[in-house]
Enzyme design. Structure first.
Site: not given
Ligand code: NAP
Length: 317
Positions: A136, A139-140
């Site tokens: 992701c 997300c990261d």
């Protein structure tokens, strides 16, 4: 005696398909209950800007879109439970779903469980998951400011991830197993035009280097044409090689295709009357938020017709 709550309509999954089904079902007074699942909001919560969902002239962030859809479903009386289904018994006439917290029975069921990211199948990818290995970028990505990252894959997701990561990272290397991309031309072009992104063609990752203590340190690439191996140092490895439909719960009960996607006919009907499937879980081809939402609407309307046919049968002299 069963202690399960009996519902008219249960919807498993809260991505665009599940929540659109909920909006339609709630507006038709079916009092739907949505079981959130392990990824509330589905895959769009792990994406950045969505520019192809109609109604948002300037685009919309994936998580924001899902939040608005949830609010819209709640507005019409949808109930949403944060529970993950661990067992589903699709034996008619009443379907039974078990979660870690309890169980539910329902006269109609919509499966909108989506799909999960595929992994490379390498030895320590799970050990290093969250320690450099990710599926992701949204997300990261933030954690890789001025770092060197690798994205594996040649599809739309890989191109979107690479472009997103290039906002933060010092360098982004796209590793693709062939010499041409699968991604749609505009997404390809955007990635190709980005000077921080470079491509390693005809290459696969054969090992991931690092330990739980050190985190990801690098990868080994193999050129599939020459067999040459090369160590590449990197801080992040983003796997973007497609998705697997979340249908394990239903295996052996409804018909799945070779890829494991639910096989539907007459729009969202499955091989069991009263069980409908919508979104990525039954769509191997398009897998778009808008097509998922569209099939969610169809599933709710078909579930409504199914429930009506049950009450007609009960009312018949
Ligand atoms: P995808 O289209 O299935 O692409 C997967 C990519 O990973 C392919 O390039 C494939 O290589 C490669 N791959 C598969 N297994 C591999 C393995 N074991 N090792 C190395 N490489 C591997 O998946 P996706 O990119 O996630 O896209 C899924 C769907 O969502 C598509 O329909 C896409 O159009 C859609 N999508 C749309 C948007 C958008 O419109 N903004 C954004 C994201 C996704 P090959 O090419 O050689 O098969």
């Amino acid at each position: 005696m069963s202690t399960c709550t009996v519902e008219d309509l249960l919807i498993i999954g809260s991505g665009p398909a599940g929540l659109t089904a909920a909006i339609y079902a709630a507006r038709a007074n079916m009092h739907p209950l949505v079981l959130h699942g392990s990824q509330p909001g589905g895959q769009l919560t792990t994406t950045t800007r969505v520019d192809n969902f109609p109604g948002f002239a300037q685009g919309v962030e994936g998580p924001d879109l899902m939040q608005v859809m949830e609010q819209q479903a709640l507005r019409f009386g949808t109930r949403i439970q944060q529970e993950t289904v661990i067992k589903a018994d699709l034996t008619p006439p009443v379907f039974e779903v078990t979660t870690e917290g309890g169980c539910y029975q329902s006269r109609a069921l919509i499966i909108a469980t989506g799909a999960s990211a595929k992994m490379l199948g390498l030895e320590n990818e799970w050990e290093l998951y969250g320690r450099g290995v990710s599926v992701c970028a949204t997300c990261d990505g933030f954690f890789y400011k001025d770092k060197d990252v690798v994205v594996v894959g040649g599809g739309d997701t890989a191109m979107e991830d690479a472009t997103f990561l290039a906002r933060f990272a010092r360098s982004v290397t796209v590793v693709h197993r062939r010499d041409s991309l699968r991604a749609t031309p505009p997404l390809q072009q955007r990635a190709r035009d980005n000077e921080r992104i470079r491509f390693r063609w005809n290459s696969v990752v054969t090992s991931i280097d690092g330990t739980v203590e050190t985190g990801l340190q690098g990868i080994t690439l193999e050129n599939v044409e020459t067999g040459a191996q090369e160590k590449v140092e990197c801080d992040g490895l983003f796997v973007a090689i497609g998705h697997k439909p979340n249908t394990d719960l239903f295996k052996g009960q409804i018909k799945l295709n070779e890829g494991g996607f639910v096989q539907t006919h007459n729009h969202t009907a499955t091989t069991i009357p009263g069980v409908f499937a919508a979104g990525d879980v039954q769509d191997e081809e398009f897998r778009q938020a808008i097509t998922a939402a569209g099939s969610g609407a169809q599933a709710a309307i078909q579930a409504e017709r199914f429930l009506e046919s049950l009450s007609d049968r009960r009312a018949a002299p």
